[in-house]
Design an enzyme around this catalytic site. Structure first.
Site, PDB file in Angstrom:
ATOM      1  N   ASP A 245       8.547  46.911 161.545  1.00  0.00           N
ATOM      2  CA  ASP A 245       7.815  45.819 162.181  1.00  0.00           C
ATOM      3  C   ASP A 245       6.418  45.659 161.590  1.00  0.00           C
ATOM      4  OD1 ASP A 245       9.764  44.926 163.928  1.00  0.00           O
ATOM      5  OD2 ASP A 245       8.971  45.961 165.683  1.00  0.00           O
ATOM      6  N   HIS A 268       2.819  44.327 167.704  1.00  0.00           N
ATOM      7  CA  HIS A 268       2.618  43.041 167.038  1.00  0.00           C
ATOM      8  C   HIS A 268       1.204  42.494 167.264  1.00  0.00           C
ATOM      9  CE1 HIS A 268       6.887  43.136 166.329  1.00  0.00           C
ATOM     10  NE2 HIS A 268       7.153  43.093 167.607  1.00  0.00           N
TER      11      HIS A 268
END
Length: 307
Positions: A245, A268
């Site tokens: 990620d 994120h």
């Protein structure tokens, strides 16, 4: 010179969005030098282009979402991670819904699609964002502490530590280091799947999330164990997915980074905050290219590894 890269031909995939559950068609197409990676919502009355950059990220709840005007594309990080892992600079991503298909929950399917289309060098120098001084973002204190940092490094390496109080996770490695220049992205990182807990699923679905999630595209755990019959793909698959990620989140900056990234309990949102903090300090970075492959960081000239 170390050249930019794009696809040799177009390639397509069909799947469902992890959170929306919507069927979506994805077409990956070659793009000219200096185009960057551009998502195109071709399902709208007038197709809308959304060039990828740190400022285009408008939502980081459970995934990275980019938008332009009213058009959005959710969950771009796995595809972006595959593009970074293969050294792709220029690409059009035509999409028929507002979320990238989850496929198997990792970036491995995207790597396969991109490699099947073929990757070609272009007549333009590849440009890197070189980090010249440390940049860090932090949040919380004590047990709530989380942070992410970029430091100067001639290459791109990542170090990530997670902290989940769950038997299935604590039994595995919760910290991993990976150097992209090793050429081992497809073997060591790409197959790591997203993960979630059954106790969270009902809450998420009540908020219109995880509607397309299941055992075929995620690691699912109850309060004690992994429920997938085939178990884990890597002994430390949980933290490796966080590395996957992070690679995708950081690649939205528009160029590959020359930096050492380290993080503790980041996600994120914090990854995007880190990019914005970097860009807000012009003295902390510059754009560089390499007139010969010998000058480039080790392994970057051959960043198209086989399985």
């Amino acid at each position: 010179m170390l050249a930019q890269r794009t696809l040799k031909s177009l390639t397509k995939a069909v799947g469902v969005g992890l959170h929306s559950g919507q069927r979506v068609e994805l077409t990956l197409r070659p793009a000219a030098p200096d185009t960057g990676i551009v998502f195109r919502r071709v399902d709208l009355p007038e197709p809308v282009e959304i060039p990828v950059n740190a400022e285009a990220v408008t939502d980081t709840r459970l995934a990275s979402t980019i938008s332009s005007g009213g058009a959005k594309v959710h969950t771009i990080e796995h595809l972006m991670s595959a593009c970074c892992g293969l050294g792709l600079d220029n690409l059009y991503v035509d999409i028929t819904a507002e979320e990238v298909p989850i496929l198997d929950g990792s970036s491995a399917s995207f790597v396969y699609l991109l490699q099947s289309a073929g990757i070609v060098a272009q007549n333009a120098p590849k440009r890197f964002i070189r980090v010249k001084k440390p940049v860090e973002v932090r949040e919380g204190e004590g047990r709530q502490l989380k942070w992410a940092r970029l430091e100067p490094y001639h290459g791109f390496k990542l170090s990530f530590e997670i902290e989940f109080n769950h038997p299935a996770v604590t039994a595995t490695g919760q910290r991993v280091e990976f150097d992209l220049g090793s050429g081992q992205y497809t073997r060591e990182i790409a197959r790591a799947r997203t993960f979630g807990f059954t106790r969270d699923v009902e809450m998420m679905r009540s908020h219109g999330l995880a509607l397309g999630g299941g055992l075929d595209n995620a690691i699912v755990m109850d309060d004690y164990k992994v429920l997938n019959s085939d178990g884990l793909r890597y002994q430390d698959e949980f933290v490796k997915h966080k590395i996957l990620d992070a690679i995708g989140d950081l690649y939205v900056v528009g160029h590959p980074l020359l930096a050492a990234y380290s993080a503790f309990r980041s996600g994120h949102a914090m990854n995007n905050q880190l990019l914005r903090a970097l860009q807000a300090q012009p003295e902390a970075w510059d754009l560089v290219s390499f007139s010969s492959e010998r000058e480039a960081p080790q392994g970057f000239a051959q960043l198209v590894p086989a399985w």
